[in-house]
Design a protein around this motif. Structure first.
Motif, PDB file in Angstrom:
ATOM      1  N   ARG A  31     -19.118   4.779   1.318  1.00 17.85           N
ATOM      2  CA  ARG A  31     -19.279   4.092   2.612  1.00 17.85           C
ATOM      3  C   ARG A  31     -18.147   4.474   3.573  1.00 17.85           C
ATOM      4  NH1 ARG A  31     -21.089  -1.175   3.782  1.00 17.85           N
ATOM      5  NH2 ARG A  31     -21.136  -1.434   6.057  1.00 17.85           N
ATOM      6  N   LEU A  32     -16.943   4.552   3.069  1.00 17.92           N
ATOM      7  CA  LEU A  32     -15.799   4.927   3.905  1.00 17.92           C
ATOM      8  C   LEU A  32     -15.938   6.367   4.382  1.00 17.92           C
ATOM      9  CD1 LEU A  32     -12.911   3.309   1.810  1.00 17.92           C
ATOM     10  CD2 LEU A  32     -13.828   2.472   3.973  1.00 17.92           C
ATOM     11  N   LYS A  33     -16.437   7.232   3.502  1.00 16.44           N
ATOM     12  CA  LYS A  33     -16.645   8.647   3.871  1.00 16.44           C
ATOM     13  C   LYS A  33     -17.720   8.765   4.947  1.00 16.44           C
ATOM     14  CE  LYS A  33     -17.107  11.387   0.286  1.00 16.44           C
ATOM     15  NZ  LYS A  33     -17.512  11.780  -1.089  1.00 16.44           N
ATOM     16  N   GLU A  34     -18.785   7.967   4.826  1.00 15.47           N
ATOM     17  CA  GLU A  34     -19.863   7.993   5.815  1.00 15.47           C
ATOM     18  C   GLU A  34     -19.361   7.630   7.212  1.00 15.47           C
ATOM     19  OE1 GLU A  34     -22.835   5.356   4.391  1.00 15.47           O
ATOM     20  OE2 GLU A  34     -23.402   6.623   2.692  1.00 15.47           O
ATOM     21  N   ASN A  35     -18.341   6.758   7.255  1.00 14.96           N
ATOM     22  CA  ASN A  35     -17.780   6.322   8.537  1.00 14.96           C
ATOM     23  C   ASN A  35     -16.633   7.225   8.997  1.00 14.96           C
ATOM     24  OD1 ASN A  35     -18.845   3.397   9.489  1.00 14.96           O
ATOM     25  ND2 ASN A  35     -18.988   3.593   7.265  1.00 14.96           N
ATOM     26  N   ASP A  36     -16.474   8.353   8.285  1.00 13.66           N
ATOM     27  CA  ASP A  36     -15.488   9.372   8.681  1.00 13.66           C
ATOM     28  C   ASP A  36     -14.071   8.801   8.750  1.00 13.66           C
ATOM     29  OD1 ASP A  36     -14.866  12.006   9.279  1.00 13.66           O
ATOM     30  OD2 ASP A  36     -14.911  11.664  11.442  1.00 13.66           O
ATOM     31  N   LEU A  37     -13.723   7.959   7.786  1.00 12.86           N
ATOM     32  CA  LEU A  37     -12.388   7.373   7.727  1.00 12.86           C
ATOM     33  C   LEU A  37     -11.497   8.187   6.792  1.00 12.86           C
ATOM     34  CD1 LEU A  37     -13.334   3.583   7.562  1.00 12.86           C
ATOM     35  CD2 LEU A  37     -12.312   4.800   9.487  1.00 12.86           C
ATOM     36  N   LYS A  38     -10.239   8.340   7.164  1.00 16.51           N
ATOM     37  CA  LYS A  38      -9.285   9.095   6.362  1.00 16.51           C
ATOM     38  C   LYS A  38      -8.514   8.130   5.453  1.00 16.51           C
ATOM     39  CE  LYS A  38     -10.417  12.870   8.447  1.00 16.51           C
ATOM     40  NZ  LYS A  38     -11.228  13.891   7.725  1.00 16.51           N
ATOM     41  N   PHE A  39      -8.463   8.464   4.151  1.00 17.18           N
ATOM     42  CA  PHE A  39      -7.806   7.554   3.204  1.00 17.18           C
ATOM     43  C   PHE A  39      -7.543   8.266   1.883  1.00 17.18           C
ATOM     44  CE2 PHE A  39     -12.306   7.374   2.484  1.00 17.18           C
ATOM     45  CZ  PHE A  39     -12.462   7.257   1.106  1.00 17.18           C
ATOM     46  N   SER A  40      -6.721   7.617   1.067  1.00 15.96           N
ATOM     47  CA  SER A  40      -6.454   8.062  -0.298  1.00 15.96           C
ATOM     48  C   SER A  40      -6.761   6.889  -1.211  1.00 15.96           C
ATOM     49  CB  SER A  40      -4.984   8.487  -0.440  1.00 15.96           C
ATOM     50  OG  SER A  40      -4.681   8.762  -1.790  1.00 15.96           O
ATOM     51  N   ALA A  41      -7.450   7.141  -2.331  1.00 13.51           N
ATOM     52  CA  ALA A  41      -7.879   6.041  -3.211  1.00 13.51           C
ATOM     53  C   ALA A  41      -7.598   6.357  -4.671  1.00 13.51           C
ATOM     54  CB  ALA A  41      -9.366   5.768  -3.022  1.00 13.51           C
ATOM     55  N   LYS A  42      -7.160   5.329  -5.386  1.00  7.30           N
ATOM     56  CA  LYS A  42      -7.033   5.375  -6.842  1.00  7.30           C
ATOM     57  C   LYS A  42      -7.816   4.187  -7.377  1.00  7.30           C
ATOM     58  CE  LYS A  42      -2.422   7.472  -6.715  1.00  7.30           C
ATOM     59  NZ  LYS A  42      -0.983   7.325  -7.084  1.00  7.30           N
ATOM     60  N   TYR A  43      -8.708   4.431  -8.342  1.00  9.26           N
ATOM     61  CA  TYR A  43      -9.594   3.345  -8.742  1.00  9.26           C
ATOM     62  C   TYR A  43     -10.036   3.482 -10.196  1.00  9.26           C
ATOM     63  CZ  TYR A  43     -13.193   6.911  -7.918  1.00  9.26           C
ATOM     64  OH  TYR A  43     -13.933   8.053  -7.954  1.00  9.26           O
ATOM     65  N   ASP A  44     -10.462   2.333 -10.740  1.00  2.80           N
ATOM     66  CA  ASP A  44     -11.110   2.295 -12.050  1.00  2.80           C
ATOM     67  C   ASP A  44     -12.273   1.317 -11.958  1.00  2.80           C
ATOM     68  OD1 ASP A  44      -9.966  -0.250 -12.134  1.00  2.80           O
ATOM     69  OD2 ASP A  44      -8.282   0.393 -13.372  1.00  2.80           O
ATOM     70  N   GLU A  45     -12.725   0.788 -13.099  1.00  3.38           N
ATOM     71  CA  GLU A  45     -13.881  -0.114 -13.097  1.00  3.38           C
ATOM     72  C   GLU A  45     -13.559  -1.505 -12.581  1.00  3.38           C
ATOM     73  OE1 GLU A  45     -12.844   1.649 -15.586  1.00  3.38           O
ATOM     74  OE2 GLU A  45     -14.421   3.055 -16.137  1.00  3.38           O
ATOM     75  N   ASN A  46     -12.282  -1.803 -12.395  1.00  2.00           N
ATOM     76  CA  ASN A  46     -11.892  -3.177 -12.057  1.00  2.00           C
ATOM     77  C   ASN A  46     -11.276  -3.329 -10.675  1.00  2.00           C
ATOM     78  OD1 ASN A  46     -12.536  -4.025 -14.797  1.00  2.00           O
ATOM     79  ND2 ASN A  46     -10.665  -2.963 -15.396  1.00  2.00           N
ATOM     80  N   LYS A  47     -10.693  -2.271 -10.140  1.00  2.81           N
ATOM     81  CA  LYS A  47     -10.003  -2.412  -8.849  1.00  2.81           C
ATOM     82  C   LYS A  47      -9.890  -1.057  -8.178  1.00  2.81           C
ATOM     83  CE  LYS A  47      -5.288  -1.884 -10.651  1.00  2.81           C
ATOM     84  NZ  LYS A  47      -5.745  -1.433 -11.981  1.00  2.81           N
ATOM     85  N   ILE A  48      -9.527  -1.107  -6.906  1.00  3.11           N
ATOM     86  CA  ILE A  48      -9.287   0.114  -6.137  1.00  3.11           C
ATOM     87  C   ILE A  48      -8.045  -0.085  -5.281  1.00  3.11           C
ATOM     88  CG2 ILE A  48     -10.821  -0.621  -4.256  1.00  3.11           C
ATOM     89  CD1 ILE A  48     -11.481   2.363  -3.845  1.00  3.11           C
ATOM     90  N   SER A  49      -7.207   0.935  -5.216  1.00  4.50           N
ATOM     91  CA  SER A  49      -6.012   0.921  -4.368  1.00  4.50           C
ATOM     92  C   SER A  49      -6.242   1.916  -3.237  1.00  4.50           C
ATOM     93  CB  SER A  49      -4.780   1.311  -5.189  1.00  4.50           C
ATOM     94  OG  SER A  49      -3.640   1.407  -4.356  1.00  4.50           O
ATOM     95  N   LEU A  50      -6.300   1.393  -2.011  1.00  6.76           N
ATOM     96  CA  LEU A  50      -6.580   2.218  -0.827  1.00  6.76           C
ATOM     97  C   LEU A  50      -5.316   2.380   0.011  1.00  6.76           C
ATOM     98  CD1 LEU A  50      -9.972   0.745   0.425  1.00  6.76           C
ATOM     99  CD2 LEU A  50      -9.643   2.990  -0.586  1.00  6.76           C
ATOM    100  N   THR A  51      -5.067   3.594   0.427  1.00  3.57           N
ATOM    101  CA  THR A  51      -3.969   3.867   1.360  1.00  3.57           C
ATOM    102  C   THR A  51      -4.578   4.467   2.626  1.00  3.57           C
ATOM    103  OG1 THR A  51      -2.416   4.273  -0.456  1.00  3.57           O
ATOM    104  CG2 THR A  51      -1.801   5.080   1.727  1.00  3.57           C
TER     105      THR A  51
END
Length: 460
Positions: A31-51
């Motif tokens: 969804r973030l990619k579809e909106n052309d947003l720039k970010f870095s993400a680290k994630y697993d099955e329980n959480k996501i860390s967005l910068t």
């Protein structure tokens, strides 16, 4: 832990990091990619860390709402060796909140314009209903006078009565419901606008407070510092009050819907209610401290310059450490508030600082109390070993626990390995088991020996 990024973190201007406990991280990323947003993400099955950039906070916030289920992610200050480096960041956050206020107020104005249009329609329809009623009275008089035309007149009267009925029982009530709906939306929007205003001024006062450390004249520095602290604390009270109100509202919603829930849903609702109950106690306790602190800040103005300077310098050291390690904005302000307590002889265990880093243990995420300091609570405390991933998961679901660090023969802390010893209240044992089962069910490494809990109760 998986990663995705369409921009290097070093290239993100005014970078902020938000950790959100959700399971469908991959869908969020798409969804973030579809909106052309720039970010870095680290994630697993329980959480996501967005910068991402603080300048894009509103765009990210709008998308996160549909994924995080009203969760407000903790936004960390950017790590820096110099506290002055966070001032532009605070300005950006303040400007973002200002834009939010303008956007919310514009929406409220649009709703008010709809209300005005509906009210005009209501006036016209009520006037029309009155005219039809008066017309029927006149027609009745004519029918009684000229009986030979009574039937066609009665037909007109009947049609008018149906029109009056539809207007009075359907059209007008529906328009009134629309007005009530718009008024409710306006109240919600202005409440959100007020919250954004408190956050905006919160950042502005924190900015002013940090700037005060650079003033060479001690008298002027102290005056600006305590003025900023008073204003900062006042807005912390408002923010905390909003959280407390939201918590209580949710508890009441659960109580009302509880009798109609299925057995399985009742278990979930009961678990959520118990967490909210603990949150309510914590927020109420914090509100008492903030209310007390407001008086104490005013009293500090009359203290000697030496006493004031000690408080200022102590706070400056704590802020330096928070900024160097990266700390959520609200946590750094809460830390400042508690450090300023002018009555150390009355400080209770919530204000203890066993590692002497000037940050109260209750809000110090880097502090782990040694085992020997918890012996007096051994009857109520159980221990178990978990992996770092499991500890992060327990933190993401707000399970209360303490980490225990080991010491070497010289009394120094030993660096953490992958396995961590945690302590928790025995009464929460079933809740812990439930959380760990959920963790294993969602984890790709569910069969790993590293994810096996070896629970053991402490003894006196």
């Amino acid at each position: 832990m998986q990663e995705f990024k369409n921009i290097d973190e070093n290239d993100i201007k005014f970078a902020v990091t938000a950790v959100i406990p959700i399971s469908d991280s991959q869908n969020l990323i798409e969804r973030l990619k579809e909106n052309d947003l720039k970010f870095s993400a680290k994630y697993d099955e329980n959480k996501i860390s967005l910068t991402y950039s603080a300048e894009d906070s509103q765009k990210f916030g709008d998308i996160l709402k549909s994924f995080a289920n009203k969760i407000s992610p903790d936004v960390e200050l950017p790590k820096s060796e110099k506290k002055e480096a966070v001032l532009p960041f605070l300005d950006v956050i303040s400007n973002v909140q200002k834009k939010n206020i303008n956007r919310l107020n514009q929406k409220a104005i649009a709703h008010q314009e709809h209300i005005n249009l509906i009210r005009n329609s209501l006036s016209e329809l009520e006037l029309k209903a009155d005219k039809l009623k008066n017309s029927n009275i006149m027609l009745n008089n004519i029918a009684n006078t000229f009986s030979f035309i009574r039937n066609p007149i009665n037909a007109v009267i009947s049609r008018n009565e149906k029109k009056i009925y539809n207007l009075r029982s359907k059209t007008i009530p529906n328009l009134k419901k629309q007005i009530a709906h718009h008024n409710n939306s306006i109240n919600i929007l202005y409440k959100k606008s007020g919250i954004c205003s408190d956050k905006m001024q919160f950042c502005q006062h924190l900015n002013t407070l940090i700037k005060s450390f650079g003033i060479t004249d001690k008298s002027q520095r102290n005056q600006q510092f305590f003025s900023a602290m008073t204003n900062l604390n006042r807005h912390m009270q408002k923010i905390n009050s909003n959280k407390l109100e939201t918590c209580i509202d949710r508890m009441e919603q659960i109580q009302k819907s509880f009798p109609d829930l299925s057995t399985k849903d009742k278990e979930k609702a009961n678990l959520e209610y118990n967490k909210l109950k603990k949150q309510k106690i914590s927020l109420s306790s914090k509100m008492e401290r903030l209310n007390s602190a407001q008086i104490q800040y005013s009293d500090m103005i009359s203290k000697s310059e030496n006493i004031q300077s000690q408080k200022v310098e102590k706070t400056e050291k704590a802020i330096d450490k928070c900024i160097q390690t990266g700390t959520p904005i609200e946590s750094i302000a809460e830390n400042i508030s508690e450090i300023q307590n002018p009555n150390p002889e009355k400080i209770n265990k919530e204000y203890e600082d066993k590692d002497m880093d000037l940050i109260p243990d209750r809000i110090d995420s880097t502090f782990t109390p040694p085992e020997e300091l918890n012996k007096e609570k051994s009857n109520n405390i159980a221990k178990c070993e978990v992996t770092k991933e499991q500890a992060d998961y327990l933190k993401s679901v707000n399970f209360p626990f303490s980490k225990y660090k080991k010491r070497d023969d010289n009394g120094k802390f030993i660096k953490e390995g992958n396995v961590i010893t945690i302590g928790y209240d025995k009464s929460l044992n079933q809740e812990l088991i439930s959380h760990m089962q959920n963790f294993k069910a969602n984890s790709k490494s569910a069969g790993s020996n590293n994810e096996t809990i070896k629970a053991k109760n402490t003894r006196r």
